[in-house]
Design a protein around this motif. Structure first.
Motif: not given
Length: 316
Positions: A153-181
């Motif tokens: 949970r904390v890893f998700d709060e401090l890494r996956l959400d702000p690094y991966y989900r937030f960035t994927a929302a700004r680059h939707p064409d790359l969202a599948p790669y972030f989802a895979q990661a």
């Protein structure tokens, strides 16, 4: 939770049996913690308290109880890693989400400061890689590590959400790669993961690294830690292009030690995601020049869309 400050630190430490013998100095603490260095009658201590709301422009919160888990991880790692590779824990204050640890040896410097100053020793890169490989190898058995640190949970709060989900929302064409990661972090869980294996969290004294800040520790995908470190060396290669080849030598020395214990394809995937996240995520690298960002965006896209055969190709 009572906030810890340089003003109230003397009384607080005295109440825990560590009367001051000198000054209390605020340390960086990053965006997520208050960190103080105190000279006490029983030695130099670093005292750390987690913040619930992080110091960034975007709204970003995390459970401050992560500090208690970090202290537990330091105690666990002390029995697995070489002597001096982690600081000893002096005491834990569960009520206020504070713990105190031994300070690094006098004269120790964080590797980030050394790297940005052009002090780039490949031997240090190799030592950092060996330390990571030792941690991965020692914690591969799912029992007891998954039981103690399986909650991400904390890893998700401090890494996956702000690094991966937030960035994927700004680059939707790359969202599948972030989802895979993101999926890899749970589906490929194979060892303890530090989650912030960064030069700022590696204190160097006499060429030997001491790792700190197990704030987002969890049982997960060890490729994340290897990619996190390589990403920092790659970012600095573009920030200080005059030292690019030397950063590449440090990366090569690190990768020689770490590669045997991580999945190279996973490292490439995380590396592409992390690179883009440090440009466009909630926590962009503070030292990047605006003119460098388009180049790094293009590089991150190329890593994800057409991964290199070898991660070290990125320094050539």
């Amino acid at each position: 939770m009572e906030p810890l400050t340089p003003t109230n630190a003397a009384a607080y430490l005295s109440a825990h049996g560590y009367a001051l013998s000198g000054v209390v100095l605020p340390l960086g603490g990053g965006v997520s913690n208050t960190v103080l260095l105190a000279e006490t009658v029983r030695g130099r201590l670093v005292v750390k308290q987690a913040l619930e709301r992080l110091r960034v422009a975007e709204e970003w919160r995390s459970d401050p109880a992560r500090t208690l888990r970090e202290a537990a991880a330091l105690r666990d790692m002390a029995g697995l890693l070489p002597a001096g590779a982690t600081p000893g824990v002096a005491f834990v204050d569960e009520q206020n989400y504070i713990y105190a640890m031994e300070a690094a040896p006098e004269g120790a410097q964080d590797w980030k400061t050394l790297l940005l100053a052009g002090v780039i020793d490949p031997a240090v890169g190799g030592a950092v890689g060996r330390l990571l490989a030792q941690q991965v190898a020692a914690t591969r058995p799912a029992v007891p590590w998954r039981e103690r640190y399986g909650d991400q949970r904390v890893f998700d709060e401090l890494r996956l959400d702000p690094y991966y989900r937030f960035t994927a929302a700004r680059h939707p064409d790359l969202a599948p790669y972030f989802a895979q990661a993101i999926a890899r972090c749970r589906e490929r869980a194979a060892s303890l993961v530090h989650g912030d294996w960064s030069p700022k969290n590696l204190l160097i004294a006499g060429g030997r690294p001491m790792v700190i800040d197990y704030e987002v520790v969890h049982y997960g995908d060890p490729a994340f830690d290897a990619a996190f470190l390589l990403n920092h060396l790659l970012l600095k290669s573009y920030h200080r292009p005059q030292w690019r080849s030397r950063y590449g030598e440090a990366a090569a020395a690190f990768w020689r030690e770490a590669a045997p214990v991580v999945d190279a394809e996973g490292v490439k995937l995380h590396l592409g995601c992390l690179l883009l996240a440090r440009v466009d995520g909630k926590s962009p690298a503070e030292y990047l020049f605006c003119e460098t960002k388009p180049t790094l965006r293009a590089l991150a896209r190329s890593i994800l869309l057409t991964p290199p055969g070898d991660v070290l190709e990125l320094w050539k």
